[in-house]
Design an enzyme around this catalytic site. Structure first.
Site, PDB file in Angstrom:
ATOM      1  CD  GLN A   1      56.999  73.905 -15.806  1.00 55.98           C
ATOM      2  OE1 GLN A   1      56.499  75.421 -14.051  1.00 55.98           O
ATOM      3  NE2 GLN A   1      56.833  73.358 -15.003  1.00 55.98           N
TER       4      GLN A   1
ATOM      5  CE  LYS B   1      61.003  81.454  -7.466  1.00 55.77           C
ATOM      6  NZ  LYS B   1      61.014  80.211  -8.484  1.00 55.77           N
TER       7      LYS B   1
END
Lengths: 200, 576
Positions: free
Chosen positions: B129, B178
């Protein structure tokens, strides 16, 4: 007030422009600038990016051939980018500029007399490196000058040729520092408007 | 400023250590955000985890597709004047936002889009992703930035809100890896108030203002065009003051609709390809054209070379790149519309141009006889789009927010909707994004629960984002949805009829049962086909509590007129 009926052939004739752009040193800036050209299918003839005299400020020098009308629109789009501090357009004669060219030639052609060496000297080039197999010449100048030497050397068998992007300094007296100072002191970051309809 | 929540109350000397994710939420609260439209996924999970603790402070609407989040945020922004906010994950989540971001960019809608990104050590490795969201969104954002270090989060968000909402507004994207979301920082928030390389509010040049005033005062046939910039600036009153003081007829672009009430005596109509007759042809007869907060889109100008060549053009525009881009100006005032008009107004001499205004009224009569009467009061049994709008006007009294999609129904709604209040027209103008209306209506209603929000959508467009019925159902968002169904991609079909010898290539649609779909989502839904049901069905739709859907089967091969054929001069507007 500009007269909109004026003859606009001047606006529509293609010529060479040098763009000088000052930006914050942020990643992705080169891409941000070049996509403005790509989207309009405009060719960049030469581009150079370097740090300016002000820490954290980069200077882009872009050479393009287009019309005045088009270059003005492109410059406005460049200025619109958040991290662009300023963008200026110069026509031939409004800047001092140079390009550097390197020519790699077989060493053997220098061995048959001083003909080549004289050629090199008369064109203001200098020998940068001498190796057993090849010699590298360096010449700084305008494109037509480095091009002329390239064409002269062509018959002798050029191994490799490269020319840098243009570096350019404007003929205006304003200091970059002064320009940035004006930006810093500008009061265009907030809206001075009377609030007469209850809406900010 | 009052603390937005108890969690924000910290003593100044106390160091507050939070995760990057929590800093995102706290920063949004500092910016006064009350609603976020979004969709979770792997790379944005830490932010969603932090959000879980702030459910009371921050209303998160779970959409059914990220495109819906972007359009909902647009609808929210256009209805409220606030900045729309959306969340999406990395890769497909982020790429799904792009259509909405591109739409917001071309229609100057302020958005802050926050996307999750793969951990920084995986950047550029084609990891799961991962997509180059910064690269992809670069041409369609006002600014974008990738956060890879936790401590950059408050700074990036503060900057994002300042950039999105000031000057000519636009979408901003902040991509947060992240690991930056997981990291910790000492949280401090400072609103961004200035960026040295960004000058959103140029002051109106006093000389230009005087030159413009001189032109307006000397004009015999002045004509004012208002665009989205008037709404964004909140300059509606100034526009009306100028029009009334100098007796100037005013027309509106698609995005400028509702800035001036449609029943204002100086309002002459809607501009452009399917605009009104007078506003188009008079462009080439006026002597001074005053364009305020608009950008001379090609759907407005037709052939720009044959656009108002006789007129002196005054362009009031906040974005310098729009000045002289399409139409060369005689005088340009580069400033916020309201600011510029406030500077201009004291120099304007009071006057009237009754004969000139009458010329517009004469055009109205021609258009009424040739087009409007047939549209609004059609004969025959089939329902026409325009009479639907006429009856809707009667029911709403012109007080609703009308959200339209793209195509024939959009043009008909824009031509015939009565607007009494500003910020009442929400549509996808520049990009022409089918699928815009359903999520945008949803966002508008969330932003303005006090107003009636009606989405008017074609049978093609609704199917592009129909899954948002799920969102509308889950949160019981009381939007009223009208599907004008002609079983065709009507605008393309019209062009095929007029310019492609009726070769109806792939424009006919075999549609599902929209009522069953609506009901499957638990939304009261009805379908009508006959004219005698129209009024009661519309009344019923508006009166229904909560969301409701009405499918109206309209005449299959209706054409929208007037029409300026693509690339033709506005003078050559066709009435039939």
């Amino acid at each position: 007030m500009s007269d909109i009926y004026q003859d606009n052939t001047e606006q529509q004739a293609e010529k060479e422009f040098t763009l000088s752009i000052l930006t914050e040193n942020k990643p992705g800036m080169l891409n941000n600038i070049t996509i403005i050209f790509t989207r309009r299918k405009l060719n960049i003839n030469a581009i150079n990016v370097s740090a300016s005299e002000i820490p954290g400020v980069h200077r882009y020098t872009i050479v393009m051939i287009t019309t005045r009308d088009q270059v003005d629109k492109v410059v406005k789009q460049i200025r619109k980018h958040i991290d662009v501090l300023g963008a200026f357009v110069y026509e031939e004669g409004e800047t001092h500029y140079q390009e550097i060219a390197l020519y790699k030639l077989p060493t053997r052609i220098f061995l048959g007399g001083n003909h080549i060496e004289q050629l090199v000297r008369s064109h203001g080039a200098r020998i940068l490196v001498i190796e057993e197999e090849y010699i590298v010449l360096e010449k700084t100048g305008h494109k037509n000058e480095t091009q002329e030497l390239l064409e002269i050397l062509q018959p002798y068998g050029i191994l490799e040729f490269v020319r840098s992007g243009r570096v350019s300094i404007s003929k205006s007296k304003r200091k970059t520092e002064k320009f940035l100072e004006e930006l810093e002191n500008s009061t265009t970051h907030i809206l001075y408007k009377k609030n007469n309809n209850g809406k900010d | 400023m009052e603390p937005l929540s108890k969690t924000l109350e910290t003593k100044p000397e106390e160091k507050r250590i939070v995760t990057g994710s929590e800093a995102v939420i706290l920063s949004l609260l500092e910016e006064g955000v009350d609603t976020v439209f979004g969709y979770p996924g792997g790379a944005i999970m830490p932010i969603y985890d932090a959000l879980f603790g702030y459910e009371k402070e921050l209303n998160h609407i779970l959409v059914r597709h990220e495109q819906g989040a972007a359009h909902a945020a647009q609808g929210y922004s256009r209805a409220t004047g606030k900045i729309g906010v959306c969340f999406a994950t990395s890769g497909p989540g982020a790429t799904n936002l792009i259509t909405g971001i591109a739409d917001a960019q071309i229609d100057s809608t302020p958005l802050v889009c926050i996307t999750g990104q793969v951990p920084s050590h995986l950047l550029g490795t084609d990891s799961f992703q991962e997509s180059d969201v910064l690269g992809i969104s670069m041409p369609v954002t006002k600014w974008n930035f990738q956060v890879t270090r936790t401590e950059e989060i408050p700074w990036a968000i503060a900057r994002a809100f300042y950039i999105a909402g000031t000057g000519r507004p636009g979408p901003v994207l902040i991509d947060i890896t992240k690991d930056a979301q997981f990291g910790k920082l000492e949280y401090k928030y400072k609103k961004c108030e200035k960026i040295r390389s960004y000058h959103p509010y140029p002051h109106p040049d006093e000389r230009k203002v005087l030159e413009a005033a001189e032109l307006i005062n000397a004009a015999r046939k002045p004509y004012m065009l208002v665009g989205h910039g008037v709404l964004l600036s909140g300059a509606e009153n100034e526009v009306i003051q100028l029009a009334e003081k100098a007796g100037i007829p005013v027309a509106s672009t698609l995005l400028g609709l509702s800035a001036v009430p449609t029943d204002h005596p100086l309002y002459v109509g809607y501009l452009g390809m399917h605009g009104n007759y007078g506003p188009n042809i008079k462009t080439n007869e006026c002597d001074v054209l005053i364009a305020v907060g608009m950008r001379f889109d090609d759907r407005v100008t037709g052939d720009a070379k044959k656009y108002a060549p006789q007129a002196k053009v005054i362009h009031i525009e906040i974005d310098p790149a729009e000045i002289d881009k399409i139409i060369k100006t005689t005088v340009a005032i580069n400033a916020d519309a309201g600011h510029a008009l406030q500077s201009l107004l004291p120099h304007i001499i009071e006057t009237k141009h009754e004969e000139w205004l009458q010329e517009f009224r004469d055009c109205d009569e021609i258009e009424y006889n040739k087009v409007i009467q047939k549209d609004m009061y059609p004969e025959g049994e089939k329902i026409k789009m325009a009479e639907t709008i006429r009856i809707l006007n009667e029911i709403t009294g012109g007080d609703a927010i009308i959200v339209t999609d793209v195509g024939q129904h959009q043009m008909v709604a824009s031509r015939y909707t009565q607007f009494k209040q500003t910020n009442s027209n929400i549509t996808s103008g520049g990009l022409g994004t089918m699928g815009f209306a359903l999520p945008a209506a949803m966002g508008a209603k969330i932003g303005r629960p006090d107003r009636l929000v009606v989405g008017i959508i074609g049978d093609g467009g609704i199917q592009m984002t129909i899954q948002e019925l799920g969102t509308i159902s889950q949160y019981n968002i009381p939007v009223k949805i009208i599907i004008l169904n002609n079983n065709f991609l009507g605008m393309v079909r019209q062009w095929q009829q007029l310019f492609f010898e009726k070769r109806y290539s792939f424009t006919h649609m075999h549609n599902p049962d929209f009522v069953m779909i609506g009901k499957a989502y638990g939304i009261p839904s009805e379908k009508i086909e006959n004219k005698d049901q129209l009024k009661s069905a519309l009344e019923n739709l508006i009166a229904t509590e909560g969301p409701a859907l009405l499918e109206i089967v309209v005449e299959k091969e209706e054409n929208v007129f007037p029409m300026v054929p693509s690339g033709d001069s506005v003078s050559n507007i066709r009435l039939e």
